[in-house]
Enzyme design. Structure first.
Site, PDB file in Angstrom:
ATOM      1  N   LYS A 110     102.796  28.792 -20.628  1.00  0.00           N
ATOM      2  CA  LYS A 110     101.782  29.277 -19.692  1.00  0.00           C
ATOM      3  C   LYS A 110     102.280  29.229 -18.239  1.00  0.00           C
ATOM      4  CE  LYS A 110      97.753  28.863 -22.587  1.00  0.00           C
ATOM      5  NZ  LYS A 110      98.372  28.398 -23.850  1.00  0.00           N
TER       6      LYS A 110
HETATM    7  C1  LIG Z   1      98.331  29.065 -25.134  1.00  0.00           C
HETATM    8  C2  LIG Z   1      99.378  28.725 -26.121  1.00  0.00           C
HETATM    9  C3  LIG Z   1      99.650  29.551 -27.235  1.00  0.00           C
HETATM   10  C4  LIG Z   1      98.836  30.792 -27.559  1.00  0.00           C
HETATM   11  O1  LIG Z   1      99.033  31.849 -26.649  1.00  0.00           O
HETATM   12  P1  LIG Z   1      97.963  33.036 -26.549  1.00  0.00           P
HETATM   13  O2  LIG Z   1      98.404  33.849 -25.386  1.00  0.00           O
HETATM   14  O3  LIG Z   1      96.632  32.365 -26.302  1.00  0.00           O
HETATM   15  O4  LIG Z   1      97.969  33.778 -27.824  1.00  0.00           O
HETATM   16  C5  LIG Z   1     100.690  29.199 -28.077  1.00  0.00           C
HETATM   17  N1  LIG Z   1     101.404  28.075 -27.873  1.00  0.00           N
HETATM   18  C6  LIG Z   1     101.172  27.254 -26.818  1.00  0.00           C
HETATM   19  C7  LIG Z   1     101.994  26.028 -26.655  1.00  0.00           C
HETATM   20  C8  LIG Z   1     100.155  27.544 -25.898  1.00  0.00           C
HETATM   21  O5  LIG Z   1      99.929  26.722 -24.865  1.00  0.00           O
END
Ligand SMILES: *Cc1c(COP(=O)(O)O)cnc(C)c1O
Length: 463
Positions: A110
């Protein structure tokens, strides 16, 4: 390039306006009026670019209202906080490519989007001589990435609610040890759902929202999707350099944000270069059911060892639905109304279209643990549980004709407990995590009560 809403009820707006709007005011999601596609000559010209330079070439196609040098500087600053010179390096194990997206400040993918979004907010607020108070609830990951994205920014205060005692000690410290004046961590005596309900209630108080310039950080912001398009293209270029023409990607999926960025990358590149997207879920499998049989229907959420993918309704799904419905916003409105009313949507008549772009697999808890163990003992590489879900699915769909790239969305040390269950010992903590100290943290504890949270906000908001 202008932006429109999936629900068709807003006049076209610029990229900057779309970033500030977040959720479209008609309740839909914002998308470019037309998705750009580049030709092979253009892509070939990108092959020796740094991550930052490639990001500039891609993002400027979508953000043409920002002057080039401003955008260039913004991207440079956003990825200076990453610990790897390639930002998202790629490694090869067991016939799979692992695209490491966790070298940012909070060790989760993120950061790739939120480092950029924080700087974009700062830039646009400065230009408009405005301020913003960001309010969000987190179950762990998003909160810390958002806090690190806006810490120290002059025109922004950020308020993040987390459920007291229900996030991991590391996740808590990653948030509460950020003691910049503009960061306010609030532990609430309640659950994550309580936190989300409070945030929703406060955003629904439109007068309050307006008075306190509330802003959101959830994954519906277009800039977050856009930032993520870059690493798909970056990975393709790396593999093209090794003689491959066409590539598959496996994506651990929750809110459909990351994999939707993959879909935009697929449409950006010349036909066939990005072949197929593998949508990997944990046992919360609404999206896997959608891909495999067109059944998009809500089930109960269960808690898993890959908690960032424990979702019931995928907030970015509507963006894909818009393309699946051939950009017919009237039909999208009808679909979303039906889904809101009944919790289910039958899209089986469009199944062929979906499977042309996606394949999917729901991965069990046991399979996740086994994948972590096998990869560690067999290939000396430690996967976090989210990444393991994607690797398990990626292995199943690997095609000898082309490479499979698995997105590594978090560093294994962030989910040490699950990793320890898989391999019998805790992963080593990177220094930045090992050095987090309780003494250096700041956090208030409040009741899970919207009125109390509001008073706290009123006291500490940027005016
Ligand atoms: C948020 C997240 C995801 C999922 O991503 P999306 O964009 O919500 O599909 C997968 N792995 C981790 C570690 C995350 O923090």
């Amino acid at each position: 390039m202008n932006y429109i809403s999936t629900r068709g009820k807003i006049a076209p707006i610029t990229f900057s306006e779309a970033v500030m709007m977040g959720l479209a005011t008609d309740g839909g999601l914002l998308l470019p009026e037309t998705l750009p596609r580049v030709d092979m000559t253009t892509v070939s010209g990108w092959k020796n670019l740094s991550y930052q330079r490639l990001a500039f070439e891609i993002i400027r196609l979508f953000a043409d209202d920002l002057p080039g040098h401003v955008l260039e500087d913004l991207i440079e600053r956003s990825y200076a906080s990453f610990k790897h010179p390639q930002v998202t390096p790629i490694t090869h194990r067991d016939g799979l490519y692992i695209l490491e997206l966790f070298h940012g400040p909070t060790f989760a993918f993120k950061d790739v989007a939120l480092q950029l979004l924080g700087n974009l907010f700062e830039l646009l607020l400065e230009k408009q001589d405005r301020t913003m108070n960001i309010l969000g609830a987190t179950s762990g990951d998003t909160g810390s990435a958002a806090i690190h994205g806006v810490r120290g920014k002059a025109r922004i205060n950020i308020f993040i609610l987390h459920p007291d005692g229900r996030v991991s000690p590391i996740q808590k410290l990653q948030m509460t040890t950020v003691t910049d004046d503009n960061v306010f961590n609030i532990a609430i005596r309640g659950t994550f759902d309580d936190g989300q309900a409070i945030v929703k209630a406060i955003f629904n108080d439109l007068a309050f929202k307006e008075n306190y310039h509330l802003g959101a950080i959830n994954s519906i912001n277009w800039a977050r999707v856009l930032a993520q398009v870059v690493y798909y293209v970056y990975a393709w270029l790396k593999l093209h350099g090794r003689g491959h023409q066409s590539v598959d990607f496996s994506v651990p999926t929750g809110n459909f944000g990351d994999i939707f960025a993959g879909y935009v990358a697929k449409r950006l590149l010349p036909e066939g270069l990005l072949n197929r997207l593998i949508l990997a879920t944990n046992t919360n499998d609404i999206l896997a059911r959608f891909v495999s049989r067109g059944d998009y229907s809500k089930g109960p959420v269960s808690a898993t060892i890959s908690p960032s993918m424990d979702i019931q309704v995928a907030s970015n799904f509507e963006r894909y639905l818009y393309y699946l419905r051939d950009e017919d916003s009237t039909q999208v409105v009808r679909d979303m109304e039906q889904f809101t009313a009944t919790g289910t949507l039958d899209l089986s008549s469009l199944a062929d279209r979906v499977t042309a772009d996606f394949a999917s697999r729901a991965v069990s808890e046991e399979e996740t643990l086994v994948t972590i163990r096998e990869f560690y003992t067999g290939h000396q590489y430690l996967l976090d549980p989210h990444t393991a879900v994607g690797v398990c699915a990626g292995r199943q769909f690997r095609d000898a004709k082309r490479p499979m790239v698995c997105l590594a969305t978090a560093h294994p040390a962030k989910f040490g407990e699950a990793v320890a269950r898989a391999i019998g010992k805790s992963p080593e903590l990177p220094p930045a995590l090992a050095d987090l100290r309780e003494e250096d943290s700041r956090c208030v504890i409040l009741d899970a009560d919207a009125e109390q949270i509001k008073s706290y906000l009123m006291e500490h908001a940027r005016s």
